[in-house]
Design a protein around this motif. Structure first.
Motif, PDB file in Angstrom:
ATOM      1  N   TYR A 161     -68.092 -40.187 -22.135  1.00  0.00           N
ATOM      2  CA  TYR A 161     -66.692 -40.116 -22.547  1.00  0.00           C
ATOM      3  C   TYR A 161     -66.135 -41.410 -23.120  1.00  0.00           C
ATOM      4  O   TYR A 161     -64.963 -41.457 -23.515  1.00  0.00           O
ATOM      5  CB  TYR A 161     -65.819 -39.625 -21.380  1.00  0.00           C
ATOM      6  CG  TYR A 161     -66.038 -40.363 -20.068  1.00  0.00           C
ATOM      7  CD1 TYR A 161     -65.367 -41.530 -19.780  1.00  0.00           C
ATOM      8  CD2 TYR A 161     -66.917 -39.858 -19.105  1.00  0.00           C
ATOM      9  CE1 TYR A 161     -65.559 -42.202 -18.586  1.00  0.00           C
ATOM     10  CE2 TYR A 161     -67.117 -40.513 -17.898  1.00  0.00           C
ATOM     11  CZ  TYR A 161     -66.442 -41.683 -17.647  1.00  0.00           C
ATOM     12  OH  TYR A 161     -66.642 -42.337 -16.454  1.00  0.00           O
ATOM     13  N   SER A 221     -62.824 -41.276 -28.973  1.00  0.00           N
ATOM     14  CA  SER A 221     -62.057 -41.811 -27.849  1.00  0.00           C
ATOM     15  C   SER A 221     -61.095 -42.823 -28.458  1.00  0.00           C
ATOM     16  O   SER A 221     -61.523 -43.772 -29.107  1.00  0.00           O
ATOM     17  CB  SER A 221     -62.990 -42.490 -26.834  1.00  0.00           C
ATOM     18  OG  SER A 221     -62.255 -43.191 -25.850  1.00  0.00           O
ATOM     19  N   HIS A 223     -56.135 -35.182 -31.375  1.00  0.00           N
ATOM     20  CA  HIS A 223     -56.334 -34.052 -30.457  1.00  0.00           C
ATOM     21  C   HIS A 223     -57.004 -32.887 -31.183  1.00  0.00           C
ATOM     22  O   HIS A 223     -57.886 -32.221 -30.624  1.00  0.00           O
ATOM     23  CB  HIS A 223     -54.997 -33.606 -29.874  1.00  0.00           C
ATOM     24  CG  HIS A 223     -55.122 -32.622 -28.755  1.00  0.00           C
ATOM     25  ND1 HIS A 223     -55.467 -32.999 -27.470  1.00  0.00           N
ATOM     26  CD2 HIS A 223     -54.974 -31.269 -28.710  1.00  0.00           C
ATOM     27  CE1 HIS A 223     -55.516 -31.928 -26.690  1.00  0.00           C
ATOM     28  NE2 HIS A 223     -55.220 -30.867 -27.430  1.00  0.00           N
ATOM     29  N   CYS A 251     -60.372 -35.213 -29.496  1.00  0.00           N
ATOM     30  CA  CYS A 251     -60.134 -36.381 -28.647  1.00  0.00           C
ATOM     31  C   CYS A 251     -59.469 -35.956 -27.345  1.00  0.00           C
ATOM     32  O   CYS A 251     -58.468 -35.226 -27.352  1.00  0.00           O
ATOM     33  CB  CYS A 251     -59.249 -37.383 -29.379  1.00  0.00           C
ATOM     34  SG  CYS A 251     -58.908 -38.882 -28.426  1.00  0.00           S
ATOM     35  N   ARG A 252     -60.019 -36.412 -26.227  1.00  0.00           N
ATOM     36  CA  ARG A 252     -59.442 -36.127 -24.913  1.00  0.00           C
ATOM     37  C   ARG A 252     -59.345 -37.383 -24.054  1.00  0.00           C
ATOM     38  O   ARG A 252     -58.966 -37.315 -22.893  1.00  0.00           O
ATOM     39  CB  ARG A 252     -60.286 -35.068 -24.176  1.00  0.00           C
ATOM     40  CG  ARG A 252     -60.365 -33.715 -24.902  1.00  0.00           C
ATOM     41  CD  ARG A 252     -59.007 -33.047 -24.996  1.00  0.00           C
ATOM     42  NE  ARG A 252     -59.070 -31.738 -25.640  1.00  0.00           N
ATOM     43  CZ  ARG A 252     -58.884 -31.527 -26.941  1.00  0.00           C
ATOM     44  NH1 ARG A 252     -58.631 -32.565 -27.755  1.00  0.00           N
ATOM     45  NH2 ARG A 252     -58.949 -30.315 -27.452  1.00  0.00           N
ATOM     46  N   PHE A 253     -59.714 -38.529 -24.624  1.00  0.00           N
ATOM     47  CA  PHE A 253     -59.709 -39.794 -23.880  1.00  0.00           C
ATOM     48  C   PHE A 253     -59.093 -40.901 -24.742  1.00  0.00           C
ATOM     49  O   PHE A 253     -59.304 -40.949 -25.952  1.00  0.00           O
ATOM     50  CB  PHE A 253     -61.132 -40.222 -23.512  1.00  0.00           C
ATOM     51  CG  PHE A 253     -61.843 -39.280 -22.589  1.00  0.00           C
ATOM     52  CD1 PHE A 253     -61.777 -39.446 -21.213  1.00  0.00           C
ATOM     53  CD2 PHE A 253     -62.580 -38.211 -23.098  1.00  0.00           C
ATOM     54  CE1 PHE A 253     -62.436 -38.571 -20.360  1.00  0.00           C
ATOM     55  CE2 PHE A 253     -63.243 -37.329 -22.258  1.00  0.00           C
ATOM     56  CZ  PHE A 253     -63.158 -37.510 -20.885  1.00  0.00           C
ATOM     57  N   SER A 254     -58.335 -41.763 -24.103  1.00  0.00           N
ATOM     58  CA  SER A 254     -57.871 -42.994 -24.745  1.00  0.00           C
ATOM     59  C   SER A 254     -58.393 -44.173 -23.931  1.00  0.00           C
ATOM     60  O   SER A 254     -58.883 -44.006 -22.814  1.00  0.00           O
ATOM     61  CB  SER A 254     -56.348 -43.034 -24.810  1.00  0.00           C
ATOM     62  OG  SER A 254     -55.807 -43.177 -23.498  1.00  0.00           O
ATOM     63  N   TYR A 293     -50.073 -39.172 -23.776  1.00  0.00           N
ATOM     64  CA  TYR A 293     -51.382 -38.755 -23.260  1.00  0.00           C
ATOM     65  C   TYR A 293     -51.213 -37.665 -22.196  1.00  0.00           C
ATOM     66  O   TYR A 293     -51.988 -36.694 -22.156  1.00  0.00           O
ATOM     67  CB  TYR A 293     -52.132 -39.938 -22.654  1.00  0.00           C
ATOM     68  CG  TYR A 293     -52.407 -41.091 -23.589  1.00  0.00           C
ATOM     69  CD1 TYR A 293     -52.523 -40.901 -24.960  1.00  0.00           C
ATOM     70  CD2 TYR A 293     -52.549 -42.390 -23.091  1.00  0.00           C
ATOM     71  CE1 TYR A 293     -52.784 -41.978 -25.807  1.00  0.00           C
ATOM     72  CE2 TYR A 293     -52.810 -43.458 -23.934  1.00  0.00           C
ATOM     73  CZ  TYR A 293     -52.927 -43.263 -25.285  1.00  0.00           C
ATOM     74  OH  TYR A 293     -53.180 -44.321 -26.108  1.00  0.00           O
ATOM     75  N   TYR A 338     -50.612 -34.283 -23.717  1.00  0.00           N
ATOM     76  CA  TYR A 338     -51.804 -33.661 -24.286  1.00  0.00           C
ATOM     77  C   TYR A 338     -52.874 -33.344 -23.234  1.00  0.00           C
ATOM     78  O   TYR A 338     -53.863 -32.679 -23.535  1.00  0.00           O
ATOM     79  CB  TYR A 338     -52.418 -34.573 -25.345  1.00  0.00           C
ATOM     80  CG  TYR A 338     -51.735 -34.489 -26.688  1.00  0.00           C
ATOM     81  CD1 TYR A 338     -51.902 -33.384 -27.510  1.00  0.00           C
ATOM     82  CD2 TYR A 338     -50.921 -35.534 -27.141  1.00  0.00           C
ATOM     83  CE1 TYR A 338     -51.286 -33.304 -28.749  1.00  0.00           C
ATOM     84  CE2 TYR A 338     -50.297 -35.460 -28.375  1.00  0.00           C
ATOM     85  CZ  TYR A 338     -50.485 -34.351 -29.179  1.00  0.00           C
ATOM     86  OH  TYR A 338     -49.868 -34.274 -30.408  1.00  0.00           O
ATOM     87  N   TRP A 378     -54.718 -35.715 -21.803  1.00  0.00           N
ATOM     88  CA  TRP A 378     -55.806 -36.671 -21.991  1.00  0.00           C
ATOM     89  C   TRP A 378     -56.015 -37.522 -20.732  1.00  0.00           C
ATOM     90  O   TRP A 378     -55.147 -37.597 -19.858  1.00  0.00           O
ATOM     91  CB  TRP A 378     -55.504 -37.613 -23.144  1.00  0.00           C
ATOM     92  CG  TRP A 378     -55.547 -36.997 -24.507  1.00  0.00           C
ATOM     93  CD1 TRP A 378     -55.662 -35.683 -24.831  1.00  0.00           C
ATOM     94  CD2 TRP A 378     -55.441 -37.704 -25.743  1.00  0.00           C
ATOM     95  NE1 TRP A 378     -55.643 -35.519 -26.183  1.00  0.00           N
ATOM     96  CE2 TRP A 378     -55.506 -36.737 -26.773  1.00  0.00           C
ATOM     97  CE3 TRP A 378     -55.292 -39.051 -26.085  1.00  0.00           C
ATOM     98  CZ2 TRP A 378     -55.441 -37.095 -28.126  1.00  0.00           C
ATOM     99  CZ3 TRP A 378     -55.217 -39.394 -27.421  1.00  0.00           C
ATOM    100  CH2 TRP A 378     -55.302 -38.434 -28.430  1.00  0.00           C
ATOM    101  N   THR A 379     -57.152 -38.191 -20.703  1.00  0.00           N
ATOM    102  CA  THR A 379     -57.432 -39.196 -19.683  1.00  0.00           C
ATOM    103  C   THR A 379     -57.264 -40.577 -20.291  1.00  0.00           C
ATOM    104  O   THR A 379     -57.854 -40.889 -21.334  1.00  0.00           O
ATOM    105  CB  THR A 379     -58.864 -39.042 -19.139  1.00  0.00           C
ATOM    106  OG1 THR A 379     -58.991 -37.770 -18.492  1.00  0.00           O
ATOM    107  CG2 THR A 379     -59.186 -40.147 -18.148  1.00  0.00           C
ATOM    108  N   ARG A 419     -62.816 -32.847 -17.824  1.00  0.00           N
ATOM    109  CA  ARG A 419     -61.889 -33.703 -18.583  1.00  0.00           C
ATOM    110  C   ARG A 419     -61.796 -33.291 -20.051  1.00  0.00           C
ATOM    111  O   ARG A 419     -60.828 -33.649 -20.723  1.00  0.00           O
ATOM    112  CB  ARG A 419     -62.333 -35.163 -18.484  1.00  0.00           C
ATOM    113  CG  ARG A 419     -62.360 -35.716 -17.058  1.00  0.00           C
ATOM    114  CD  ARG A 419     -60.976 -36.009 -16.567  1.00  0.00           C
ATOM    115  NE  ARG A 419     -60.924 -36.334 -15.175  1.00  0.00           N
ATOM    116  CZ  ARG A 419     -60.208 -37.335 -14.652  1.00  0.00           C
ATOM    117  NH1 ARG A 419     -59.507 -38.101 -15.443  1.00  0.00           N
ATOM    118  NH2 ARG A 419     -60.181 -37.538 -13.350  1.00  0.00           N
TER     119      ARG A 419
END
Length: 452
Positions: free
Chosen positions: A28, A171, A214, A218-221, A271, A274, A276-277, A449
């Motif tokens: 990730y 990411s 998104h 994208c699901r992580f920053s 985040y 959305y 996100w993690t 996640r």
């Protein structure tokens, strides 16, 4: 190194070979070149694949006295390869020794014996294989059974290559958003086709881009909270600070921190919206050798470990995230200073989310700590101060595509640690209970996640 490397009990061997070994990889967060993963990248030789993009190896070569010319300098690829092969036998005790053996075994099916394997033979054998189409970057991902990989991309980067890939998604690297710079503002204005005069305009432009990120998966920053990070609550003057900065005036250190804190608050809320993690990488001391920074660039493998985290700043920031309109995003806390491990693990119980497992949690052993000693220490602190079953598991955070072997290394460490604990009577010896734990940590917790 045999098939039971790091697996010293029958239970640990069973957990690895039957449960962990063949699970897909969810990586990730990494620093791989996205154009390599989404295109048809081929490698001209083993040096390009194995050495040139790996600051871990560069650091070890420097420690062993190798001239920078043979690391990041003007020497030829084969000369750099020979320099690496010369020092590899000296790295016993460093994880690079075992990682290098695993890299050759898993990708090329070659049993590397440092100090014994003939470098000329290895150069020829690996290059012969690399000349074949099945050794493209995408094929290497398949060899490692990578289901999802998330290379970093900044807010103004071109992300069109991620469209329709499914298994490769960005990411979001957030540092260029929180630490204002004119180039990012100008690029954003061009992308969203709207001028940015105020902080409100800036946030609106970011919202447009977050939606774009998104949409491509994208699901992580990720945000770097380097040594000396300080969070400052809002005083109501950040809009004016932004306008002052945009008009060309300079801000002092306190004003920069206040404005950066305001942007982090805004981003955390987005985040959360959305789902996100938000990954927070804490404690790097990136300014060490000016000489090496000039020679090798800012990511050249010479950063150090900073002071202990400013826990007051961190908890105040997380508290304000939680009180935001959209609530707290899921957060992973990576600490580079091992002295912070317990403090980070304890925070998993300080910011819970209704119906969310491991809403805030300590991340895997990071950077200089992602070795046997560091991984075991993180497993100890998470299990002692938190809940191990919610742990999101390993990610490479690497610039080398061969670093996916670190997932195998981590899985061996995890299974060996659990088997040893069970043998000592410290935890249950139930195979079924530990099987579920291993599968969740190695795959399913990270999978959630990107799917929930």
């Amino acid at each position: 190194m045999d098939e039971n490397y790091l697996l010293n009990t029958s239970l640990s061997q069973r957990l690895f070979h039957e449960c962990a070994k063949n699970l897909p990889i969810i990586d990730y967060h990494n620093h791989l070149e996205r154009k390599d993963l989404t295109g048809e990248k081929r490698y001209r030789n083993i040096a390009e694949l194995w050495l040139l993009s790996d600051p871990y190896k560069h650091r070890a070569m420097r420690i062993c006295g190798v001239s920078e010319d043979y690391i990041t300098g003007g020497a030829g690829d084969k000369e750099k390869f020979r320099a690496w092969m010369d020092i590899l036998p000296r790295l016993v005790g460093n994880p690079l020794y075992e990682w290098s053996i695993l890299e050759m075994k898993r990708v090329f099916e070659i049993d590397l014996k440092p100090g014994i394997t003939d470098p000329e033979w290895l150069w020829e054998q690996t290059n012969r294989k690399l000349s074949k189409p099945e050794y493209s970057a995408q094929r290497i991902l398949q060899i490692f059974n990578v289901e999802y990989a998330a290379p970093c991309a900044s807010i103004a980067d071109d992300i069109t290559a991620f469209e329709g890939t499914g298994s490769i998604a960005p990411s979001l690297r957030g540092d260029t958003m929180a630490d204002l710079n004119a180039e990012t503002i100008e690029q954003l204005e061009g992308i969203v086709q709207t001028p940015i005069f105020s902080l409100h305009d800036y946030c609106q432009a970011i919202r447009v881009r977050l939606n774009d990120f998104h949409r491509v998966g994208c699901r992580f920053s990720d945000h770097a909270l380097d040594d000396g990070f300080e969070y400052i609550p809002d005083d109501g003057r950040n809009e004016q600070r932004f306008i002052t900065w945009k008009q060309g005036a300079s801000l002092n250190c306190d004003e920069k921190k206040r404005l950066s804190s305001e942007i982090l608050r805004f981003l955390a809320g987005e985040y959360a919206k959305y789902g996100w993690t938000m990954q927070l990488h804490i404690g790097a001391q990136r300014y060490t050798s000016t000489r090496l920074r000039k020679l090798a660039g800012p990511a050249g493998g010479f950063a150090g470990i900073g002071n202990c985290c400013d826990i007051r700043s961190l908890t105040q920031m997380l508290d304000e995230f939680e009180q935001g309109v959209n609530g707290m995003p899921k957060v992973i806390l990576f600490t580079l200073n091992p002295a912070d491990n317990a403090a980070m693990s304890v925070l998993s119980g300080s910011y819970s989310g209704d119906g969310v497992e491991g809403n805030v949690q300590q991340g895997p052993a990071w950077w200089w700590c992602d070795h046997l000693y560091g991984m075991r220490e993180v497993l100890e602190t998470i299990s002692s101060f938190g809940v191990l079953s919610t742990f999101v598991g390993m990610t490479t955070d690497s610039r080398s595509i061969l670093s996916f072997v670190r997932h195998e290394y981590f899985r061996r460490v995890l299974c060996g640690w659990l088997g040893g604990k069970a043998a000592n009577g410290e935890i249950t010896a139930s195979y079924e209970a530990l099987r579920k734990l291993v599968e969740d940590i190695c795959y399913y917790n990270a999978k959630k996640r990107i799917t929930e």
